[in-house]
Design a protein around this motif. Structure first.
Motif, short mmCIF file in Angstrom:
data_model
loop_
_atom_site.label_atom_id
_atom_site.label_comp_id
_atom_site.label_asym_id
_atom_site.label_seq_id
_atom_site.Cartn_x
_atom_site.Cartn_y
_atom_site.Cartn_z
N SER A 132 1.38 -5.47 -16.56
CA SER A 132 1.81 -5.62 -17.96
C SER A 132 1.22 -4.54 -18.86
O SER A 132 1.88 -4.09 -19.80
N LEU A 133 -0.01 -4.14 -18.58
CA LEU A 133 -0.64 -3.08 -19.39
C LEU A 133 0.17 -1.79 -19.25
O LEU A 133 0.45 -1.10 -20.23
N GLN A 134 0.57 -1.51 -18.01
CA GLN A 134 1.34 -0.30 -17.75
C GLN A 134 2.70 -0.36 -18.46
O GLN A 134 3.14 0.61 -19.07
N VAL A 135 3.34 -1.52 -18.39
CA VAL A 135 4.64 -1.69 -19.05
C VAL A 135 4.49 -1.55 -20.56
O VAL A 135 5.30 -0.90 -21.23
N LEU A 136 3.41 -2.10 -21.10
CA LEU A 136 3.14 -2.00 -22.54
C LEU A 136 2.96 -0.54 -22.95
O LEU A 136 3.53 -0.09 -23.95
N GLU A 137 2.17 0.20 -22.16
CA GLU A 137 1.95 1.62 -22.46
C GLU A 137 3.27 2.38 -22.48
O GLU A 137 3.52 3.20 -23.36
N ASN A 138 4.14 2.08 -21.50
CA ASN A 138 5.44 2.74 -21.44
C ASN A 138 6.30 2.40 -22.65
O ASN A 138 7.00 3.25 -23.18
N ALA A 139 6.22 1.15 -23.09
CA ALA A 139 7.02 0.72 -24.25
C ALA A 139 6.56 1.48 -25.49
O ALA A 139 7.38 1.93 -26.29
N LYS A 171 -3.07 1.28 -28.08
CA LYS A 171 -3.02 2.38 -27.11
C LYS A 171 -4.36 2.63 -26.44
O LYS A 171 -4.43 3.22 -25.37
N MET A 172 -5.42 2.20 -27.11
CA MET A 172 -6.78 2.41 -26.56
C MET A 172 -7.13 1.36 -25.49
O MET A 172 -8.17 1.46 -24.85
N MET A 173 -6.27 0.38 -25.36
CA MET A 173 -6.56 -0.71 -24.41
C MET A 173 -6.71 -0.17 -22.98
O MET A 173 -5.91 0.63 -22.54
N THR A 174 -7.74 -0.63 -22.28
CA THR A 174 -7.98 -0.14 -20.92
C THR A 174 -7.87 -1.30 -19.92
O THR A 174 -7.74 -2.47 -20.30
N LYS A 175 -7.95 -0.92 -18.68
CA LYS A 175 -7.97 -1.84 -17.56
C LYS A 175 -9.07 -2.89 -17.75
O LYS A 175 -8.86 -4.09 -17.52
N ASP A 176 -10.24 -2.40 -18.20
CA ASP A 176 -11.36 -3.33 -18.37
C ASP A 176 -11.08 -4.36 -19.45
O ASP A 176 -11.51 -5.52 -19.35
N ASP A 177 -10.37 -3.93 -20.52
CA ASP A 177 -10.03 -4.88 -21.58
C ASP A 177 -9.17 -6.01 -21.02
O ASP A 177 -9.34 -7.17 -21.38
N VAL A 178 -8.22 -5.63 -20.15
CA VAL A 178 -7.34 -6.65 -19.56
C VAL A 178 -8.13 -7.60 -18.67
O VAL A 178 -7.96 -8.81 -18.72
N LEU A 179 -9.03 -7.03 -17.88
CA LEU A 179 -9.84 -7.87 -16.99
C LEU A 179 -10.72 -8.81 -17.81
O LEU A 179 -10.98 -9.95 -17.41
#
Lengths: 137, 401
Positions: free
Chosen positions: A116-123, A90-98
């Motif tokens: 995908s990050l957004q979809v993951l957060e929603n899940a 849940k702590m994962m951020t945009k920067d982590d993905v980049l």
């Protein structure tokens, strides 16, 4: 990213590898939570399914995703979160993905990279709404 | 004709700019940029009410632009309503049917419409419990007169279709379609979305026989933020204003407002005066170029580019080879359109990737997105060749061959 940088630099070998051989590109038999998101830029969809045990993501799978950036991003994210705790993920951020993608992303393609990050957060939100918040840190 | 388009001197990632997104918006020639700048530098004032010299000058130029637009599509000046674009123009017409359409009435559109000519009708039908009848495309001819004839019913109130598809580039047999509709029932209202037509071919609204015709300045060398709704004189009475406020009234009292007569009623609020004057200059250039000549040139380069792309393995062309008006939609096997567009951008080539605001058509074609290269008067065969080279190179990045 410098907007003057040619987009060619986005298509490094590891991105193309994840695009052509996406990890976790399948369906889960009995997912504990799932979420679907659409990239408004192109209408492409990404669906992520989670299997959770004791506050940990024990399995994850995704489907859909259109362009190389969105598919590679989903592949890298699902690979990165398997076995980790919900609290951590849940702590994962945009920067982590980049950082996972490790390529310069032009501003117009950010949506592809971050869908995908957004979809993951929603899940995860859906999972917690159903099962309550995990306390296993 | 020697025209100068300052932006075409730009370098993109160190490469010559090859601009192939003209169906989205064209570039502006120096003449149009100068007309805008000249208006602001020397004649700027609000129109219609000022009694001072500057306002009179601005109003004269505004009126002259309306006359030029009317002449260009063979309409009368009092049939021309200025809007901010095609979308607003279509919305004015859809809004006007709010009171005229009843549950069970039918509105016919085609599956190939741009969202601008689809969403307003879909929403109107939902609100009024009317039925939206969506014509399928014929695999060979695109727009099908036969499908139209079958769809017309005693309940049909409105038929709305585009004269040229913004994705496939092919033209609708618009005159024949209007005649067919009129023969069935001449009280049916006909709207033509002309956004991709006026920029590509000669248009004569009187001969077409439609009630409404909508288009945008920025797709034909003109400024952003200017559109036109042609409304046949006899249909003007059926229209209701969408934007209420200043400049569209005869008189306002505490209890009542009397709207202006004629087209003024639809031009509420301060207008894009400079934009309309810039549009006048743009049409001047197109008149000199000659629309019949431009139409032929665009179709020739369209076929040329189609042939070049068809030689690249893995490329599927969605546009027809002939009569595509220089609008070419295509897909490349195994590579998402966004990735193609990004890689082409590294070569200085600007194309569009996505659903092109035509998701129902994408569905009918069995794809969710595609690439679109669209040519205009300043594009050359060299640009088409650059496109082909860059598509091949993109394939190499992905597939190594």
């Amino acid at each position: 990213m410098d907007p003057d940088l040619p987009a060619e630099s986005m298509y490094r070998e590891h991105i193309l590898d994840h695009y052509e051989h996406p990890r976790n590109y399948r369906r889960l038999k009995k997912p504990d939570a799932a979420s679907l998101g659409t990239n408004p830029l192109c209408g492409d969809e990404v669906k992520i399914e989670l299997q959770v045990k004791g506050g940990k993501i024990v399995d994850v799978a995704f489907q859909g995703g259109g362009c190389a950036i969105s598919k590679a991003s989903a592949s890298l994210i699902t690979e990165g979160i398997k076995g980790r705790s919900l609290a951590e993920v849940k702590m994962m951020t945009k920067d982590d993905v980049l950082e996972l993608l490790a390529i310069p992303i032009s501003p117009v393609r950010l949506k592809c990279a971050l869908l995908s990050l957004q979809v993951l957060e929603n899940a995860i939100t859906k999972y917690e709404a159903k099962h309550g918040r995990a306390h296993h840190h | 004709m020697t025209l100068s388009f300052p932006i075409l001197r730009r370098k993109i990632h160190g490469k010559r700019l090859v601009y192939l997104d003209n169906a989205a918006t064209t570039q502006r020639p120096k003449e149009v940029i100068d007309a805008l700048s000249d208006f602001y530098a020397s004649h700027n004032a609000n129109i219609n009410r000022g009694v001072y010299a500057l306002s009179v000058e601005a109003t004269e130029r505004w009126d002259a632009a309306r006359e030029r637009v009317a002449r260009f599509i063979h309409a009368l000046p009092d049939e021309i309503i200025f809007t901010k674009g095609t979308t607003e123009a279509i919305n004015i017409v859809a809004h006007s049917f709010e009171s005229g359409i009843r549950p069970g009435d039918e509105v016919i559109v085609t599956v190939a419409e741009h969202h601008a000519n689809f969403v307003p009708w879909q929403a109107l039908c939902k609100r009024k419990k009317a039925r939206l009848v969506v014509l399928a495309l014929d695999k060979k001819t695109g727009f099908s007169l036969l499908a139209l004839r079958k769809a017309l019913s005693p309940k049909t109130r409105i038929v709305a279709f585009s004269m040229v598809s913004n994705v496939l580039g092919c033209a609708t047999p618009s005159k024949e379609a209007c005649a067919l509709i009129r023969k069935h029932d001449d009280t049916i209202s006909i709207l033509i979305d002309g956004a991709q037509a006026v920029s590509h071919m000669p248009v004569d609204v009187a001969r077409l026989g439609c009630d409404f015709f909508a288009f945008s300045a920025h797709k034909m060398l003109g400024p952003f933020g200017v559109g036109v709704l042609y409304c046949k004189r006899t249909a003007l009475l059926s229209l209701e204003p969408l934007i209420l406020g200043g400049d569209m009234i005869e008189s306002v009292s505490v209890n009542e407002t009397v709207f202006s007569k004629g087209t003024r009623k639809f031009e509420g609020g301060t207008q894009n005066v400079a934009g309309v004057i810039g549009f006048d200059a743009a049409i001047g250039i197109l008149e000199k170029e000659g629309m019949a000549h431009l139409h032929k040139e665009l179709n020739d380069i369209g076929t040329y580019a189609w042939d070049l792309l068809s030689k690249v393995s893995g490329v599927t062309l969605h546009s027809p080879r002939r009569g595509n008006n220089g609008i070419i939609s295509f897909s490349v096997a195994g590579i998402h359109p966004h990735d193609i567009a990004s890689l082409l951008d590294s070569e200085g080539i600007a194309i569009r990737a996505g659903h092109h605001c035509a998701q129902p058509l994408m569905g009918a074609l069995g794809i969710s997105t595609c690439c679109r290269a669209s040519f205009y008067m300043y594009n050359t065969k060299k640009d088409a060749a650059a496109l082909q080279r860059a598509v091949k190179k993109a394939k190499k990045v992905f597939h190594g061959s």
